[in-house]
Design an enzyme around this catalytic site. Structure first.
Site: not given
Ligand code: AMP
Length: 286
Positions: A37, A61, A154
């Site tokens: 994040h 979701q 996604q």
């Molecule tokens: P989430 O809070 O899991 O919905 O993720 C929010 C955003 O962070 C989404 O665009 C995810 O793809 C991205 N994200 C989650 N994990 C990672 C990671 N390990 N590296 C880069 N981006 C991430």
């Protein structure tokens, strides 16, 4: 950094900035921040004048069987981390602000065969994502929105949403951030402890095995998948899917080499359902 709870307050805050010609970035999240994040926030901070991070655990979701109430939440800690990255606005609405009782509209990206995350259980998962992302884009009006490659499918669905509906926003997809043992960072890693946490690194080991097979000259997708599956089973991890698909269409491929191929894996490790992926570039390009 300020925390905003309502769409009305968000508009009041952003309208003058937009009028002054300031560019606006949105980083949509479900909170429980990790370095993945934070890397998106840093990229947003470097590129735009105003950085908005949304923090909304989107009920629409969640997959059948995953407990919404058990999803990790830590708004105070998240706010401190976002502020440290120079985020301007943390938009953290209540569920009723996003989905009032008379809410009935859904945004669905059609046309795409839905393998991987779109397979059972739940193509509805992506309808929940595209509906909330459409709402967030309308609420914030970002010039650019940041997403992670970890959720490759996604990102592909959101790119198609934006293209199909002519949404005036640029989508930027950033690399996956990993733990030292290779495990892709995820809020859901909080569900892992002890032995499960160690076994969880099997997903990235499997992806490295696929990369190594391709780098060694193997072109047959089934043979590459078999090597990756073997790496998984060394750690006793059974994939829900492990597939080689086109990065463009997400349709299964028979061979690597001609175009970029996404190797995508999902597996349950203990209580957590984990996903990860890597890209095998055409003709060995890095
Ligand atoms: P989430 O809070 O899991 O919905 O993720 C929010 C955003 O962070 C989404 O665009 C995810 O793809 C991205 N994200 C989650 N994990 C990672 C990671 N390990 N590296 C880069 N981006 C991430």
């Amino acid at each position: 950094m300020i925390t905003i709870r309502t769409v009305a307050d968000l508009r009041v805050e952003l309208a003058p900035r937009r009028q002054q010609g300031h560019s606006i970035a949105l980083v949509p999240t479900m909170g429980a921040f990790h370095d993945g994040h934070l890397s998106l926030m840093r990229a947003a901070r470097q590129q735009t004048d105003v950085v908005v991070v949304s923090l909304f655990v989107n009920p629409a979701q969640f997959r059948p069987g995953e407990d919404l109430a058990a999803y990790p939440r830590n708004e105070a800690g998240d706010a401190a981390q976002a502020a440290a990255q120079g985020v301007d606005i943390l938009f953290a609405p209540a569920a009723e602000e996003v989905y009032p009782p008379d809410f009935h509209t859904e945004v669905r990206v059609g046309g795409r065969p839905a393998p991987l995350e779109g397979a059972a259980p739940g193509p509805e998962h992506f309808d929940g994502v595209t509906t909330v992302v459409t709402k967030l884009f309308n609420m914030v009006g970002p010039d650019v929105a940041f997403f992670g490659q970890k959720d490759a499918q996604q990102a592909a669905v959101i790119r198609k949403l934006v293209r199909d509906l002519d949404m005036p926003v640029r989508i930027e997809v950033r690399p996956t951030i990993r733990e030292p043992d290779g495990l892709a960072m995820s809020s859901r890693n909080a569900y892992l402890d002890g032995v499960d946490r160690e076994r969880a690194a099997a997903l990235s080991r499997a992806l490295r095995a696929a990369e190594a097979a391709a780098a060694g000259g193997e072109r047959d997708a089934a043979a590459i998948a078999a090597q990756a599956r073997a790496a998984l089973s060394e750690d006793g991890v059974e994939p829900e899917y492990l597939e080689l698909v086109s990065t463009d269409t997400l349709a299964p491929v028979q061979e690597v080499g001609e175009s970029d191929v996404l190797v995508a894996v999902a597996a349950r490790v203990g209580p957590a359902r984990l996903i990860d992926n890597t890209i095998i570039h055409a003709n060995g390009r890095q």
